[in-house]
Design an enzyme around this catalytic site. Structure first.
Site, short mmCIF file in Angstrom:
data_model
loop_
_atom_site.label_atom_id
_atom_site.label_comp_id
_atom_site.label_asym_id
_atom_site.label_seq_id
_atom_site.Cartn_x
_atom_site.Cartn_y
_atom_site.Cartn_z
CB THR A 17 17.58 1.06 13.63
OG1 THR A 17 16.24 1.03 14.09
CG2 THR A 17 17.88 -0.26 12.95
NE ARG B 129 8.15 -3.18 17.68
CZ ARG B 129 9.11 -2.48 17.09
NH1 ARG B 129 10.39 -2.71 17.36
NH2 ARG B 129 8.81 -1.54 16.22
CG ASP C 190 11.69 -1.66 10.24
OD1 ASP C 190 11.70 -1.37 11.46
OD2 ASP C 190 12.43 -1.10 9.41
CB THR D 186 16.58 3.85 11.21
OG1 THR D 186 16.35 4.32 12.54
CG2 THR D 186 16.95 5.05 10.34
N GLY D 187 13.40 3.75 12.07
CA GLY D 187 12.25 4.58 12.40
C GLY D 187 11.13 3.77 13.02
CG ASP D 188 7.51 5.67 13.89
OD1 ASP D 188 8.19 5.70 14.93
OD2 ASP D 188 6.86 6.64 13.47
#
Length: 301
Positions: free
Chosen positions: A169, A197, A200, A220-222
């Site tokens: 991201t 999909r 966030d 940023t991340g999962d």
């Protein structure tokens, strides 16, 4: 402050030439935002400019460097928020506009909506006269290779969750000389994600948030983990309602709450008092910051 994602290459796989390219790209994005703030521009313009610069860099998973869905397409998400009045704009599942973050701002300023998707969002971009690109502009061989590798790993039953291959991201937060805060985030999502999909990034309060009374956050991340925890708003609420320091609020959410549910990632945040934080619970996060009368800094690990 900017970030280029928490999906960094492992330290032992990062070649000096590649590391130098990442630092140079981060520095260019910082310079874009810094130039506006130095000229007494506002925080909202600064975060948009910084994220546009990051979207134009094929090194990062946003805009030109966006990853592919499992169907070999691009679906990009972005959001921007003004801390002065908490007005926000976001888009999801778009491909065509050169800079998704500019489409998010167009949604914020040209419609009565906050979040728009697909064709409707792209119609707003057309109405705003924003530039579009052909599919070939968004194609990068490295991202295509990552898709093929991921699909092959799925078929072989040995899929891992290597963030440098799957995630990424870009984002920016800023505080201007008048005390206004803003945040902006943009992403191509996850490699081999299912069509439709949404993570966030475009969800206000999950991956993006800004309020002049407290702080501005870009994550940023999962994405699924950040959504479940409403990470950006959780940090903002702790600062505003509990008078927690930004370090304590951001660090607590990332290192404790996020880790507790198996979520990997990080964020950048700047507070109303000018303090800032960049916690992450993974190997690294492409990031940097520029402070008035100070030098620009960029970091990876």
């Amino acid at each position: 402050m900017i970030h280029g994602g928490a999906g960094v290459l492992p330290r032992d796989a990062m070649q000096p030439e590649a590391e130098a390219r990442y630092h140079a790209a981060l520095d260019r994005a910082l310079a874009a935002g810094e130039a506006l703030l130095t000229a007494d521009g506002n925080a909202l313009d600064a975060v948009e400019a910084a994220v546009c610069a990051l979207e134009d860099e094929p090194l990062f998973n946003a805009g030109r460097g966006a990853v592919f869905t499992r169907d070999g397409r691009h679906e990009m998400d972005a959001a921007i928020m003004d801390g002065r009045d908490r007005i926000a704009g976001a888009v999801a599942g778009i491909c065509g506009p050169r800079n998704p973050i500019r489409v998010a701002r167009a949604v914020m300023q040209r419609t009565e909506h906050v979040l728009m998707i697909g064709e409707g969002a792209q119609a707003v971009a057309t109405e705003a006269g924003l530039p579009f690109e052909e599919d070939t502009y968004f194609f990068t061989q490295a991202r295509w290779n990552s898709l093929q590798e991921t699909l092959e790993m799925e078929r072989a039953g040995r899929l891992d969750d290597d963030p440098s291959r799957r995630h990424g991201t870009v984002g920016a937060v800023a505080r201007d000389r008048h005390g206004a805060l803003a945040a902006a985030t943009s992403t191509g999502g996850m490699t081999a994600k299912r069509t439709g999909r949404v993570g966030d990034t475009p969800v206000i309060g999950a991956g993006t948030f800004a309020d002049n009374r407290s702080c501005a956050v870009s994550a940023t991340g999962d994405g699924e983990a950040f959504l479940r925890l409403a990470v950006a708003h959780e940090i903002e609420a702790r600062v505003r309602l509990l008078s927690a320091s930004l370090d304590d609020a951001a660090g607590g959410v990332v290192h404790d709450d996020l880790t507790a549910i198996g979520g990997s990632g990080g964020l950048i945040a700047v507070a109303a008092d000018g303090s800032f934080a960049a916690p992450f619970n993974c190997e690294g996060m492409y990031r940097g910051w520029s402070v008035e009368n100070g030098e620009r800094e960029t970091h990876i690990y």
